[in-house]
Design a protein around this motif. Structure first.
Motif, mmCIF file in Angstrom:
data_model
loop_
_atom_site.group_PDB
_atom_site.id
_atom_site.type_symbol
_atom_site.label_atom_id
_atom_site.label_comp_id
_atom_site.label_asym_id
_atom_site.label_seq_id
_atom_site.Cartn_x
_atom_site.Cartn_y
_atom_site.Cartn_z
ATOM 1 N N ASN A 112 10.398 0.679 -2.318
ATOM 2 C CA ASN A 112 10.784 1.317 -2.788
ATOM 3 C C ASN A 112 10.074 2.656 -3.380
ATOM 4 O OD1 ASN A 112 14.007 0.891 -2.260
ATOM 5 N ND2 ASN A 112 14.241 -0.661 -3.979
ATOM 6 N N ILE A 113 9.878 3.139 -4.232
ATOM 7 C CA ILE A 113 8.878 4.086 -5.060
ATOM 8 C C ILE A 113 7.525 3.563 -5.229
ATOM 9 C CG2 ILE A 113 8.355 6.310 -6.296
ATOM 10 C CD1 ILE A 113 10.865 6.569 -4.866
ATOM 11 N N ILE A 114 6.603 3.669 -4.400
ATOM 12 C CA ILE A 114 5.132 3.099 -4.816
ATOM 13 C C ILE A 114 4.404 4.040 -3.954
ATOM 14 C CG2 ILE A 114 5.863 0.907 -4.148
ATOM 15 C CD1 ILE A 114 5.170 0.594 -1.327
ATOM 16 N N ASP A 115 2.871 3.054 -5.110
ATOM 17 C CA ASP A 115 1.665 4.442 -4.571
ATOM 18 C C ASP A 115 1.259 3.519 -2.858
ATOM 19 O OD1 ASP A 115 2.012 6.061 -7.047
ATOM 20 O OD2 ASP A 115 0.911 4.013 -8.492
ATOM 21 N N THR A 138 2.827 9.008 -3.769
ATOM 22 C CA THR A 138 3.450 7.886 -4.616
ATOM 23 C C THR A 138 5.101 8.420 -4.100
ATOM 24 O OG1 THR A 138 2.426 8.334 -6.184
ATOM 25 C CG2 THR A 138 4.972 7.986 -6.407
ATOM 26 N N SER A 139 5.780 7.831 -3.438
ATOM 27 C CA SER A 139 6.930 7.802 -2.770
ATOM 28 C C SER A 139 7.715 6.240 -1.775
ATOM 29 C CB SER A 139 7.048 8.832 -1.799
ATOM 30 O OG SER A 139 8.303 9.596 -1.376
ATOM 31 N N GLU A 140 8.789 7.138 -1.296
ATOM 32 C CA GLU A 140 9.136 5.526 -0.336
ATOM 33 C C GLU A 140 8.167 5.931 0.688
ATOM 34 O OE1 GLU A 140 14.375 5.540 -1.203
ATOM 35 O OE2 GLU A 140 12.922 6.771 0.560
ATOM 36 N N GLY A 160 1.788 -5.440 2.418
ATOM 37 C CA GLY A 160 2.041 -7.121 2.343
ATOM 38 C C GLY A 160 2.872 -7.215 0.972
ATOM 39 N N GLU A 161 2.571 -5.749 -0.489
ATOM 40 C CA GLU A 161 2.674 -6.770 -1.337
ATOM 41 C C GLU A 161 4.627 -7.236 -1.254
ATOM 42 O OE1 GLU A 161 2.035 -4.890 -6.401
ATOM 43 O OE2 GLU A 161 1.681 -3.838 -4.376
ATOM 44 N N HIS A 162 5.167 -5.739 -0.716
ATOM 45 C CA HIS A 162 6.556 -6.091 -0.929
ATOM 46 C C HIS A 162 7.434 -6.868 0.440
ATOM 47 C CE1 HIS A 162 5.977 -3.263 -4.498
ATOM 48 N NE2 HIS A 162 4.863 -2.698 -3.477
ATOM 49 N N LEU A 189 7.458 12.304 4.844
ATOM 50 C CA LEU A 189 7.054 12.032 3.121
ATOM 51 C C LEU A 189 8.392 13.258 2.803
ATOM 52 C CD1 LEU A 189 3.539 13.277 3.162
ATOM 53 C CD2 LEU A 189 4.702 10.797 2.669
ATOM 54 N N GLY A 190 8.536 12.828 1.526
ATOM 55 C CA GLY A 190 9.543 14.107 0.903
ATOM 56 C C GLY A 190 10.664 12.817 0.629
ATOM 57 N N HIS A 191 10.671 11.777 -0.388
ATOM 58 C CA HIS A 191 12.290 11.576 -0.920
ATOM 59 C C HIS A 191 13.524 12.153 -1.533
ATOM 60 C CE1 HIS A 191 15.221 8.312 -2.324
ATOM 61 N NE2 HIS A 191 14.734 8.149 -3.232
#
Length: 216
Positions: A112-115, A138-140, A160-162, A189-191
């Protein structure tokens, strides 16, 4: 004078009205006459073939067959199409002709929202001129199914973290393409509308709209 139509609605989580307001202001400042609509029925109007640019901000939802056909024919005939995030690339999931025109379809945003980091791949392109070679965001982080014919201007790499099976996948973030005679621009970009406060994001999007628009 160039003319633009902004069509907004659908899922409210992407701030469609707020985004449409930003687009309308930019386009007015850039010399367009602008009208807005909140129903997809406008896509069936024969007058859209005379426009310079169409900007969809319409996440998910449905589009009637005749609306999608008229919209895609308008772009094939030379009308520009530009937009961002799910308002353009997660609109009308059942309309494959629309997806063919856009050049991609959202399928996931792991975490979801991540860096994450955006990497410019074509810094020589006028749309990307002066944008840093890479910048944090920082966004989706959109995972897309994309058309290999897209001209990709920026990418992001999944850690690969998520979702460990996509570690190292390089995914387009900004692209441009042709659909018939029309030019198509998209940025993932732009959630939310507040992301337009990011100067890199805003500059890329504004330039992309102007590039896509048919000239007089």
């Amino acid at each position: 004078m160039r003319s633009a139509l902004i069509v907004y609605g659908g899922w409210e989580g992407h701030d469609p009205e707020e985004c449409a307001t930003i687009y309308r202001r930019w386009l007015h400042e850039d010399g367009f006459s602008v009208r807005t609509a909140t129903e997809t029925s406008v896509f069936a109007d024969p007058s859209i073939h005379d426009l310079s640019l169409i900007v969809p901000v319409y996440t998910m939802s449905k589009i009637a067959k005749e609306e999608a056909e008229n919209l895609t024919k308008a772009v094939q005939g030379g009308v520009g199409l530009a937009g961002h995030h799910g308002g353009m690339s997660d609109a009308f999931r059942e309309a494959v002709d629309y997806q063919f025109m856009v050049g991609g379809q959202w399928v996931a945003h792991p975490g979801n929202i991540i860096d994450y980091t955006v990497e410019v791949t074509k810094g020589e392109d006028p749309i990307m001129a002066g944008i840093p070679a890479s910048f944090p965001y920082t966004s989706e982080q959109y995972y897309m199914h994309v058309d290999p014919s897209n001209e990709v201007l920026a990418t992001t790499t999944f850690s690969g973290e998520h979702a460990d099976w996509i570690e190292g996948v390089v995914m387009p973030v900004v692209w441009k393409r042709r659909h018939g005679q029309g030019k198509v621009f998209h940025m993932t970009l732009g959630h939310q509308a507040k992301e337009f406060e990011n100067p890199n994001m805003a500059t890329i999007m504004r330039r992309g709209m102007n590039w896509a628009a048919r000239g007089e």
